[in-house]
Design a protein around this motif. Structure first.
Motif, short mmCIF file in Angstrom:
data_model
loop_
_atom_site.label_atom_id
_atom_site.label_comp_id
_atom_site.label_asym_id
_atom_site.label_seq_id
_atom_site.Cartn_x
_atom_site.Cartn_y
_atom_site.Cartn_z
N PRO A 43 45.77 44.61 -1.39
CA PRO A 43 47.01 45.41 -1.29
C PRO A 43 46.77 46.86 -1.70
N TRP A 46 47.55 48.36 -5.23
CA TRP A 46 46.74 48.07 -6.40
C TRP A 46 45.89 49.28 -6.83
N TRP A 283 37.22 31.06 1.14
CA TRP A 283 38.35 32.01 1.09
C TRP A 283 37.99 33.31 1.80
N GLU A 352 43.18 27.45 -4.04
CA GLU A 352 44.59 27.84 -4.18
C GLU A 352 44.73 29.05 -5.09
N ARG A 355 43.80 32.10 -3.04
CA ARG A 355 44.86 32.41 -2.08
C ARG A 355 46.03 33.11 -2.77
N ALA A 356 46.33 32.69 -3.99
CA ALA A 356 47.45 33.29 -4.73
C ALA A 356 47.10 34.68 -5.25
N LEU A 358 45.97 37.36 -3.82
CA LEU A 358 46.43 38.48 -3.00
C LEU A 358 47.95 38.63 -2.99
N THR A 359 48.65 37.65 -3.52
CA THR A 359 50.13 37.73 -3.53
C THR A 359 50.66 38.24 -4.86
N ARG A 360 49.77 38.54 -5.79
CA ARG A 360 50.24 39.03 -7.10
C ARG A 360 50.93 40.38 -6.94
N PRO A 361 51.95 40.62 -7.72
CA PRO A 361 52.68 41.90 -7.63
C PRO A 361 51.82 43.08 -8.09
#
Length: 361
Positions: A43, A46, A283, A352, A355-356, A358-361
């Motif tokens: 992202p 970041w 991944w 998992e 995968r998670a 990249l979704t961190r704020p």
């Protein structure tokens, strides 16, 4: 007048052969472009960039192509390799593939001494380039077997584990470190906060670590090590006599501390569980579409950890690591769920977690 005695061992034919052999190896390098530096999609908010230097695009498909070229030039320049020399190497796969390529280029016989657990894909590649594979059940026996075969054939044991750190010019001369910094020159954060590499021989980490200091870069070097390897516990304890069972991640990790491993140029070592390495390998393919090997997964797993630390500290910057080889070499091992299950490797929770990430704020 006194008589002066001398012994002349100059062999014009061998000298001419050596000159032509070096020309062929250098010409091979001249035909090859530099390897690509890919941006891994993180992202933008970041403020941290991750780059993967793709060493799988070398003619023999791995980072070890650089090492094999350097080792052959070193052996030729030292007079260890001649027109009828059998070249012997102790290797878990990729170095042997690359050395078989250069041996064929020079018309020399090549024998790879390797653990019996080496992937069938790598064995097939060595044989494709004309090399012979000598398999041993005990990974620790590859050194003694290599010495024995070299003596038996009147050949030369290349010994990547001893000569990797000295065969490559760490000051520059288009080595991998110089290439990284050159390719980073126009990026938002041109001096990486971290470069992350694994240790097999220790040659790559030694080259990069020395180059960073020689060029006075603030970049830190993180070396990753898989479970079962001796490098990490030896680095932590300062005891280079430490031994270990050996690594399941081909190309990195060793049952002993190799002579080319230079602990003093390393800023941090990270030990990565095998299941996590393989999860990261898969991944990377999910996110980028690039099929990479297990050692690349080990690199990326540590890079993710470092990026997490940088974000927590509010730091912006770049992290660079390597694609060591392609995943096509591991279809029957790391890419096979049945193979993982037989060895009790559960990659699900790690996958998992990645995968998670990249979704961190």
């Amino acid at each position: 007048m006194g008589v002066m005695y001398y012994v002349d061992r100059h062999d014009p034919a061998t000298r001419d052969w050596t000159a032509e052999a070096i020309r062929r190896v250098e010409a091979d390098a001249n035909r090859s472009c530099d390897t690509h530096l890919h941006v891994f999609p993180l992202p933008a908010r970041w403020g941290v960039n991750l780059y993967l230097k793709d060493e799988s695009v070398h003619p023999t498909g791995s980072l070890k192509h650089r090492l094999a070229r350097s080792l052959f030039l070193y052996g030729l320049a030292n007079g260890w390799i001649g027109p009828a020399t059998t070249v012997v190497e102790a290797s878990s796969g990729s170095t042997a593939v690359s050395e078989a390529y250069f041996a064929r280029l020079l018309g020399l016989p090549f024998i790879a001494v390797m653990p019996a657990s080496t992937s069938p894909e790598k064995i097939a590649l060595i044989e494709f380039y004309g090399g012979k594979c000598h398999l041993v059940d005990d990974p620790a026996a590859i050194y003694s077997e290599s010495h024995r075969l070299a003596e038996e054939t009147g050949g030369h044991f290349m010994d990547q584990f001893t000569y990797a750190e000295r065969a490559t010019d760490w000051r520059g001369n288009n080595n991998i470190a110089e290439s990284i910094f050159s390719q980073m020159a126009l990026e938002p954060h041109p001096e990486p906060a971290w470069i992350v590499v694994g240790a097999g021989t220790g040659g790559t980490s030694s080259t990069i670590g020395r180059y960073i200091r020689y060029r006075r870069h603030p970049t830190r070097l993180a070396v990753v090590d898989p479970e079962g390897s001796a490098f990490y516990p030896a680095w932590c304890s300062g005891d280079d006599a430490v031994t270990a069972p050996g690594s399941r991640i081909e190309g990195i990790g060793r049952p002993r501390v190799e002579p080319s491993f230079l602990p003093t140029v390393i800023d941090r070592m990270v030990q990565v569980p095998d299941a996590r390495s393989i999860a990261a390998m898969r991944w990377v393919r999910e996110v980028t579409g690039r099929h990479v090997g297990g050692s690349t997964g080990t690199n990326v797993a540590a890079a993710v950890q470092l990026i997490g630390e940088m974000r927590e500290a509010g730091e912006h910057g770049s992290v660079v690591t390597l694609i060591c080889d392609g995943g096509e070499r591991y279809r029957c091992t790391y890419d096979d769920d049945a193979w993982l299950a037989e060895r009790g490797l559960d990659i699900g929770p790690h996958l998992e977690e990645f995968r998670a990430f990249l979704t961190r704020p």
